[in-house]
Scaffold this active site. Structure first.
Site, PDB file in Angstrom:
ATOM      1  N   GLY A 152      -1.580   0.595  -2.128  1.00  0.00           N
ATOM      2  CA  GLY A 152      -2.261  -0.570  -1.614  1.00  0.00           C
ATOM      3  C   GLY A 152      -3.411  -1.044  -2.474  1.00  0.00           C
ATOM      4  N   ASP A 275     -11.359  15.839   1.017  1.00  0.00           N
ATOM      5  CA  ASP A 275     -10.013  15.272   1.142  1.00  0.00           C
ATOM      6  C   ASP A 275      -8.969  16.236   0.585  1.00  0.00           C
ATOM      7  OD1 ASP A 275      -8.319  13.316   2.050  1.00  0.00           O
ATOM      8  OD2 ASP A 275      -8.373  12.145   0.208  1.00  0.00           O
TER       9      ASP A 275
END
Length: 493
Positions: A152, A275
């Site tokens: 994206g 993460d």
């Protein structure tokens, strides 16, 4: 090395070619519009959004930006979102504390595709500075055949440069690199790019992906990484038909643990990764694990402080429960995420999988009853291993995963202790397939008609819901999107 003291200003925008509004425009303007339309047609003909969308999305159009840069070779293909996405971008992401199929968009930081940037780059002296033309030629003009992946926020391309320089070289020679581009449509991608260059550009360790260099030229921002030929751990665990051998799984677990241990306990300024997941663990040709994508990394709390208060970011299924509930971030949040990945390597299951039966969607919740029960732990093992795993090693991994996944963060081990526990495991030879116990257990399950299905996962289906979704085609770095949850009072990003 942080993101807070920042001072380089510029307008960051991406404009699509405009149609001629007046037939009597000057010839110069008509020629300009014709040239732009030709670029659009060329992009559509390529069959991939690389040419048209890449030139308009992945690579920003010319603007007035002086100092900035782009791209992350990690969990996303260009720059990922940290706190927000541009208002016109759709997302499949969701807050960490919720599981829903609704599309959510956040513009807490940026509601325009042309934000004003004001940040400081802390560029290490060892990084190479590339020109845009260098990287264009090194990737063979960003052609589709060089595309490693797209997401994206941009694209990752395979390129070739001089071993010790910046000049492009013939494909297959020199140094193979991954060139990542930045989509300029939003402030968040830029913020994560800053985190990437400020952290990864200044942290050197064998178990961290090496940032080779960067490009800052007009409004073009690209980052150049060492190429990781075997792609991500996620790809090997969940997307390939052949199972990853047990010894390789343990080697990867050890390497990833060393990377986290370095960040927490050895770096000059400790770092919380925030993460940690299978798609952010990249593998070189020898299956050495390296952590990638530092877009969400945070400086650890200062001495005397227990935690950092921040908006909850990351991937659903990996984030520590206390972090999800309070926004209080510590190194033990990373330890919990490591426990989830360890469980994924043990079971061959994704951390979240809605294609599984009720009660088995969440890997951690399904596995908890089995983790400390020696009679039931075998139910956790990836059936595709078919007994080709170390019994002692598997028992140790289940115990270690249980400790890392403790609901009380104080009980979770330090990553240096995890490293020591994992060191002997890749070399253990007591294969379960040759043990009387395992053979008897298999025979009993077959007799009961349960076969491999009882407690064992079949091949996984769709990827888990995340606030940053990931994929890693063609051995490229994975891609992700993320959605933030509400920001705690007094929290920083």
């Amino acid at each position: 090395m942080g993101l807070d003291a920042v001072k380089a200003k510029g307008n960051w925008k991406s404009e699509k070619p405009k149609e001629t509004e007046n037939k009597n425009h000057k010839k110069k303007n008509g020629d300009d519009n014709k040239s732009r339309n030709e670029e659009e047609e060329e992009g559509e003909a390529s069959g991939c959004w690389v040419k048209f969308r890449f030139m308009i999305g992945c690579i920003p159009s010319k603007s007035d930006l002086d100092a900035s840069s782009s791209s992350i070779y990690g969990s996303n293909c260009t720059v990922t979102t940290m706190e927000s996405k541009s208002a016109n971008e759709k997302s499949n992401d969701q807050p960490v504390g919720q599981v829903s199929s609704t599309t959510t968009t956040s513009n807490a930081e940026s509601s325009s595709s042309t934000p004003v940037i004001s940040e400081e780059l802390n560029i290490s002296s060892h990084l190479r500075k590339f020109t845009f033309n260098d990287l264009k030629l090194s990737t063979r003009n960003f052609r589709p055949e060089s595309l490693l992946g797209e997401g994206g926020f941009g694209c990752v391309f395979k390129g070739w440069i001089e071993e010790n320089g910046t000049a492009p070289v013939k494909p297959g020679t020199g140094l193979t690199v991954a060139v990542k581009t930045l989509n300029p449509d939003g402030l968040q991608g830029h913020k994560e790019w800053l985190a990437e260059i400020n952290f990864l550009g200044n942290l050197l360790h064998p178990n961290l992906v090496k940032l080779v260099g960067y490009c800052i030229e007009d409004d073009q921002r690209l980052l150049v990484y060492e190429f990781m030929p075997r792609g991500s751990l996620e790809n090997h665990l969940f997307r390939r038909s052949l199972p990853l051998p047990w010894s390789i799984r343990m080697k990867i677990a050890l390497g990833a643990a060393k990377g986290l241990s370095f960040l927490h306990e050895e770096a000059l300024k400790p770092v919380i990764y925030r993460d940690f997941k299978t798609s952010n663990i990249l593998l070189d040709a020898d299956y050495n694990a390296k952590l990638s994508d530092f877009g969400l990394a945070k400086d650890a709390p200062d001495e005397g402080k227990t935690h950092v208060s921040t908006r909850v970011m990351g991937t659903y299924g990996y984030a520590a429960p206390e972090y999800v509930m309070t926004g209080h971030l510590t190194s033990k949040s990373d330890v919990y995420s490591f426990g989830v990945v360890l469980l994924e390597m043990l079971t061959g299951r994704r951390s979240m999988d809605k294609n599984r039966p009720n009660g088995e969607h969440n890997l951690v919740e399904w596995a908890r009853p089995h983790l400390l029960d020696k009679r039931r732990f075998y139910r956790l093992l990836d059936p595709r291993l078919e007994g080709h795993f170390s019994i002692k090693g598997a028992q140790k991994v289940t115990q270690l995963a249980a400790q890392c996944l403790s609901r009380d963060p104080k009980i979770r081990p330090k990553m240096s202790d995890v490293v020591e526990a994992l060191k002997p495991l890749p070399h253990l030879k007591d294969m379960a397939s040759s043990s009387y116990y395992f053979q008897t257990m298999q025979a009993e399950r077959l007799k009961n008609g349960s076969g491999r299905s009882q407690g064992f996962g079949s091949r996984n289906g769709q990827h888990q819901p995340v606030f940053r979704t990931l994929s890693s085609p063609h051995g490229s770095s994975p891609y992700r999107h993320q959605i933030p949850s509400p920001k705690p009072k007094g929290a920083t990003t």
